[in-house]
Scaffold this motif. Structure first.
Motif, PDB file in Angstrom:
ATOM      1  N   SER A 169      -5.555 -35.658   3.341  1.00 59.63           N
ATOM      2  CA  SER A 169      -4.294 -35.138   2.833  1.00 59.63           C
ATOM      3  C   SER A 169      -4.463 -33.864   2.002  1.00 59.63           C
ATOM      4  CB  SER A 169      -3.586 -36.196   1.984  1.00 59.63           C
ATOM      5  OG  SER A 169      -4.279 -36.411   0.769  1.00 59.63           O
ATOM      6  N   LEU A 170      -5.675 -33.592   1.556  1.00 64.55           N
ATOM      7  CA  LEU A 170      -5.916 -32.407   0.730  1.00 64.55           C
ATOM      8  C   LEU A 170      -6.022 -31.155   1.597  1.00 64.55           C
ATOM      9  CD1 LEU A 170      -8.587 -33.713  -1.774  1.00 64.55           C
ATOM     10  CD2 LEU A 170      -6.212 -33.213  -2.249  1.00 64.55           C
ATOM     11  N   PRO A 171      -5.491 -30.036   1.110  1.00 66.93           N
ATOM     12  CA  PRO A 171      -5.685 -28.793   1.855  1.00 66.93           C
ATOM     13  C   PRO A 171      -7.149 -28.362   1.752  1.00 66.93           C
ATOM     14  CG  PRO A 171      -4.620 -28.344  -0.231  1.00 66.93           C
ATOM     15  CD  PRO A 171      -4.709 -29.849  -0.100  1.00 66.93           C
TER      16      PRO A 171
ATOM     17  N   ARG B 124     -12.008 -46.136   2.972  1.00 63.16           N
ATOM     18  CA  ARG B 124     -10.736 -45.862   3.650  1.00 63.16           C
ATOM     19  C   ARG B 124      -9.836 -45.006   2.772  1.00 63.16           C
ATOM     20  NH1 ARG B 124     -11.399 -51.104   5.514  1.00 63.16           N
ATOM     21  NH2 ARG B 124     -10.259 -51.985   3.755  1.00 63.16           N
ATOM     22  N   GLU B 125      -9.755 -45.350   1.478  1.00 64.44           N
ATOM     23  CA  GLU B 125      -8.920 -44.573   0.562  1.00 64.44           C
ATOM     24  C   GLU B 125      -9.442 -43.138   0.452  1.00 64.44           C
ATOM     25  OE1 GLU B 125      -7.279 -44.581  -4.042  1.00 64.44           O
ATOM     26  OE2 GLU B 125      -8.462 -46.272  -3.337  1.00 64.44           O
ATOM     27  N   ARG B 126     -10.757 -42.992   0.398  1.00 67.92           N
ATOM     28  CA  ARG B 126     -11.350 -41.662   0.304  1.00 67.92           C
ATOM     29  C   ARG B 126     -11.028 -40.837   1.550  1.00 67.92           C
ATOM     30  NH1 ARG B 126     -17.635 -40.820   0.844  1.00 67.92           N
ATOM     31  NH2 ARG B 126     -16.996 -41.700   2.806  1.00 67.92           N
ATOM     32  N   ALA B 127     -11.118 -41.452   2.727  1.00 56.93           N
ATOM     33  CA  ALA B 127     -10.828 -40.732   3.972  1.00 56.93           C
ATOM     34  C   ALA B 127      -9.365 -40.294   4.025  1.00 56.93           C
ATOM     35  CB  ALA B 127     -11.169 -41.612   5.170  1.00 56.93           C
ATOM     36  N   GLN B 128      -8.453 -41.168   3.616  1.00 59.62           N
ATOM     37  CA  GLN B 128      -7.036 -40.819   3.615  1.00 59.62           C
ATOM     38  C   GLN B 128      -6.753 -39.697   2.625  1.00 59.62           C
ATOM     39  OE1 GLN B 128      -5.113 -44.504   2.723  1.00 59.62           O
ATOM     40  NE2 GLN B 128      -5.201 -45.248   4.838  1.00 59.62           N
TER      41      GLN B 128
ATOM     42  N   GLU C 252     -15.482 -41.231  -5.391  1.00 63.89           N
ATOM     43  CA  GLU C 252     -16.874 -40.914  -5.070  1.00 63.89           C
ATOM     44  C   GLU C 252     -17.831 -41.556  -6.076  1.00 63.89           C
ATOM     45  OE1 GLU C 252     -18.263 -39.339  -2.532  1.00 63.89           O
ATOM     46  OE2 GLU C 252     -16.415 -38.739  -1.536  1.00 63.89           O
ATOM     47  N   ALA C 253     -17.488 -41.493  -7.356  1.00 56.36           N
ATOM     48  CA  ALA C 253     -18.339 -42.080  -8.396  1.00 56.36           C
ATOM     49  C   ALA C 253     -18.407 -43.600  -8.243  1.00 56.36           C
ATOM     50  CB  ALA C 253     -17.822 -41.700  -9.776  1.00 56.36           C
ATOM     51  N   GLU C 254     -17.265 -44.218  -7.987  1.00 57.30           N
ATOM     52  CA  GLU C 254     -17.228 -45.678  -7.819  1.00 57.30           C
ATOM     53  C   GLU C 254     -17.999 -46.098  -6.565  1.00 57.30           C
ATOM     54  OE1 GLU C 254     -16.252 -49.656  -8.753  1.00 57.30           O
ATOM     55  OE2 GLU C 254     -16.248 -47.827  -9.931  1.00 57.30           O
TER      56      GLU C 254
END
Length: 79
Positions: free
Chosen positions: A53-55, A45-49, A11-13
């Motif tokens: 995956s997080l509960p 894309r990485e953030r969405a994945q 998020e920061a990046e």
């Protein structure tokens, strides 16, 4: 690494890259702004994945709020 910590880093990046993109675009440096598009898309894309995956976080309890009742004249009745 903790997934939530990695998500915070992403998020920061993303915020930093989007800011640079906006500045480049407003300064008419379109090549630079276009070049920033690929890293932004990759991080999104990485953030969405990672977020998928997080509960889900447990719901937060409602905070108690103090309500002040105005004090009127004593013995006053509503009719």
């Amino acid at each position: 690494m903790d997934p939530r910590a990695r998500l915070a880093e992403i998020e920061a990046e993303l915020a930093r890259l989007r800011y640079r993109h906006d500045i480049a675009f407003s300064a008419f440096r379109f090549e630079e702004a276009t070049a920033l598009g690929a890293p932004i898309a990759e991080l999104e894309r990485e953030r969405a994945q990672l977020a998928a995956s997080l509960p889900p976080e447990p719901p937060k309890a409602a905070a108690l709020t103090r309500v002040e009742v105005p004090r009127g004249r004593r013995g006053r009745r509503l009719r």
